[in-house]
Design an enzyme around this catalytic site. Sequence first.
Site, PDB file in Angstrom:
ATOM      1  N   VAL A 216      -3.466  -5.673 -11.755  1.00  0.00           N
ATOM      2  CA  VAL A 216      -3.580  -7.183 -11.144  1.00  0.00           C
ATOM      3  C   VAL A 216      -4.243  -7.415  -9.853  1.00  0.00           C
ATOM      4  CG1 VAL A 216      -2.082  -8.222 -13.033  1.00  0.00           C
ATOM      5  CG2 VAL A 216      -1.302  -7.641 -10.870  1.00  0.00           C
TER       6      VAL A 216
ATOM      7  N   GLY B 171      -0.346  -6.488   1.068  1.00  0.00           N
ATOM      8  CA  GLY B 171      -0.501  -7.597   0.121  1.00  0.00           C
ATOM      9  C   GLY B 171       0.495  -8.517   0.154  1.00  0.00           C
TER      10      GLY B 171
ATOM     11  N   GLU C  53       7.766  -8.116  -0.914  1.00  0.00           N
ATOM     12  CA  GLU C  53       6.871  -7.286  -1.701  1.00  0.00           C
ATOM     13  C   GLU C  53       5.970  -8.240  -2.448  1.00  0.00           C
ATOM     14  OE1 GLU C  53       5.114  -4.778  -2.012  1.00  0.00           O
ATOM     15  OE2 GLU C  53       6.141  -2.999  -1.418  1.00  0.00           O
ATOM     16  N   ASP C  54       4.667  -7.899  -2.794  1.00  0.00           N
ATOM     17  CA  ASP C  54       4.019  -8.671  -3.501  1.00  0.00           C
ATOM     18  C   ASP C  54       3.984  -8.040  -5.040  1.00  0.00           C
ATOM     19  OD1 ASP C  54       2.888  -6.143  -2.931  1.00  0.00           O
ATOM     20  OD2 ASP C  54       0.822  -6.577  -2.560  1.00  0.00           O
TER      21      ASP C  54
ATOM     22  N   ASP D 185      -5.033  -6.595  -4.223  1.00  0.00           N
ATOM     23  CA  ASP D 185      -6.220  -6.387  -4.090  1.00  0.00           C
ATOM     24  C   ASP D 185      -6.832  -5.382  -5.013  1.00  0.00           C
ATOM     25  OD1 ASP D 185      -4.669  -4.202  -2.482  1.00  0.00           O
ATOM     26  OD2 ASP D 185      -7.034  -3.684  -1.884  1.00  0.00           O
TER      27      ASP D 185
ATOM     28  N   ASP E  74       5.774  -1.652  -8.562  1.00  0.00           N
ATOM     29  CA  ASP E  74       4.898  -0.845  -9.544  1.00  0.00           C
ATOM     30  C   ASP E  74       5.971   0.124  -9.882  1.00  0.00           C
ATOM     31  OD1 ASP E  74       3.120   0.290 -11.443  1.00  0.00           O
ATOM     32  OD2 ASP E  74       1.696   0.733  -9.619  1.00  0.00           O
TER      33      ASP E  74
HETATM   34  P1  IMP Z   1       4.728   1.404  -5.913  1.00  0.00           P
HETATM   35  O1  IMP Z   1       4.829   2.079  -4.665  1.00  0.00           O
HETATM   36  O2  IMP Z   1       4.182   2.001  -7.094  1.00  0.00           O
HETATM   37  O3  IMP Z   1       5.778   0.287  -6.342  1.00  0.00           O
HETATM   38  O4  IMP Z   1       3.389   0.199  -5.696  1.00  0.00           O
HETATM   39  C1  IMP Z   1       3.729  -0.654  -4.707  1.00  0.00           C
HETATM   40  C2  IMP Z   1       2.253  -0.855  -4.126  1.00  0.00           C
HETATM   41  O5  IMP Z   1       0.969  -0.684  -4.695  1.00  0.00           O
HETATM   42  C3  IMP Z   1       2.052  -2.402  -3.840  1.00  0.00           C
HETATM   43  O6  IMP Z   1       2.648  -2.940  -2.696  1.00  0.00           O
HETATM   44  C4  IMP Z   1       0.851  -2.558  -4.028  1.00  0.00           C
HETATM   45  O7  IMP Z   1       0.075  -2.582  -2.685  1.00  0.00           O
HETATM   46  C5  IMP Z   1       0.099  -1.479  -4.998  1.00  0.00           C
HETATM   47  N1  IMP Z   1      -0.186  -2.000  -6.319  1.00  0.00           N
HETATM   48  C6  IMP Z   1       0.741  -1.689  -7.464  1.00  0.00           C
HETATM   49  N2  IMP Z   1       0.210  -2.181  -8.443  1.00  0.00           N
HETATM   50  C7  IMP Z   1      -0.772  -2.740  -8.137  1.00  0.00           C
HETATM   51  C8  IMP Z   1      -1.662  -3.904  -8.887  1.00  0.00           C
HETATM   52  O8  IMP Z   1      -1.559  -4.096 -10.175  1.00  0.00           O
HETATM   53  N3  IMP Z   1      -2.582  -4.491  -8.356  1.00  0.00           N
HETATM   54  C9  IMP Z   1      -2.967  -4.094  -6.829  1.00  0.00           C
HETATM   55  N4  IMP Z   1      -2.024  -3.535  -6.243  1.00  0.00           N
HETATM   56  C10 IMP Z   1      -0.760  -2.681  -6.772  1.00  0.00           C
END
Ligand code: IMP
Length: 179
Positions: free
Chosen positions: A156, A48, A102-103, A162, A106
């Site tokens: 999103v 991402g 990071e993109d 994606d 979350d």
């Molecule tokens: P986390 O580990 O929960 O912080 O999530 C991080 C990863 O989840 C990101 O690098 C994304 O690949 C994916 N992600 C989280 N939210 C979204 C979203 O809204 N759209 C697409 N990918 C997401």
Amino acid sequence: MAIIQLHDKKFIKYISSKEIDRIITKIAKQLNEDYMDEPPLILVTLNGAIVFAADLLKQLQFSSVLSCIKLSSYQGTTSTENMKTLIGLNEDVQGKRVLIIEDIVDTGKTYQTLAELLNQKGAKEIRIVTLTMKPDAYKLNLPVHYVGINIPDLFVVGRGLDYNGLGRNLPDIYQLYEI
Ligand code: IMP
């Protein structure tokens, strides 16, 4: 186009490409101030963050080694507890400053996994820059140092993000459109 379809879901335009470009330029300015004296090793999270990283890196004025890592926790539109390392870290980070790109942040699970790994490997300093962040979903106490834009807890796509592999190439960011 304001509404697009990816697989079985519709998405509506949410943040324009122009606005995202402005955000990235602002972050780059800050990073240039903070890292000019001692540049970090830059760690891009695949897949991402590559789009954001490409836009950001072109505006950085310091020289850095670039490395990539691939973790995966997402299935469809939901985060899972299962964190898999798909491509590992192959740079020596001992005693170095590291800047993670990071993109999106979350829940923070990916960031936490990366921070633990980098700490184990002896990184001197770990910071993160993310294009987008969902503060309502974030569950950690770890600071998120550079945030392009905070968004609500919505799914999103676009600018590297994606839905099941599609949407990364979109220049604008779209949010899930549920009628
Ligand atoms: P986390 O580990 O929960 O912080 O999530 C991080 C990863 O989840 C990101 O690098 C994304 O690949 C994916 N992600 C989280 N939210 C979204 C979203 O809204 N759209 C697409 N990918 C997401």
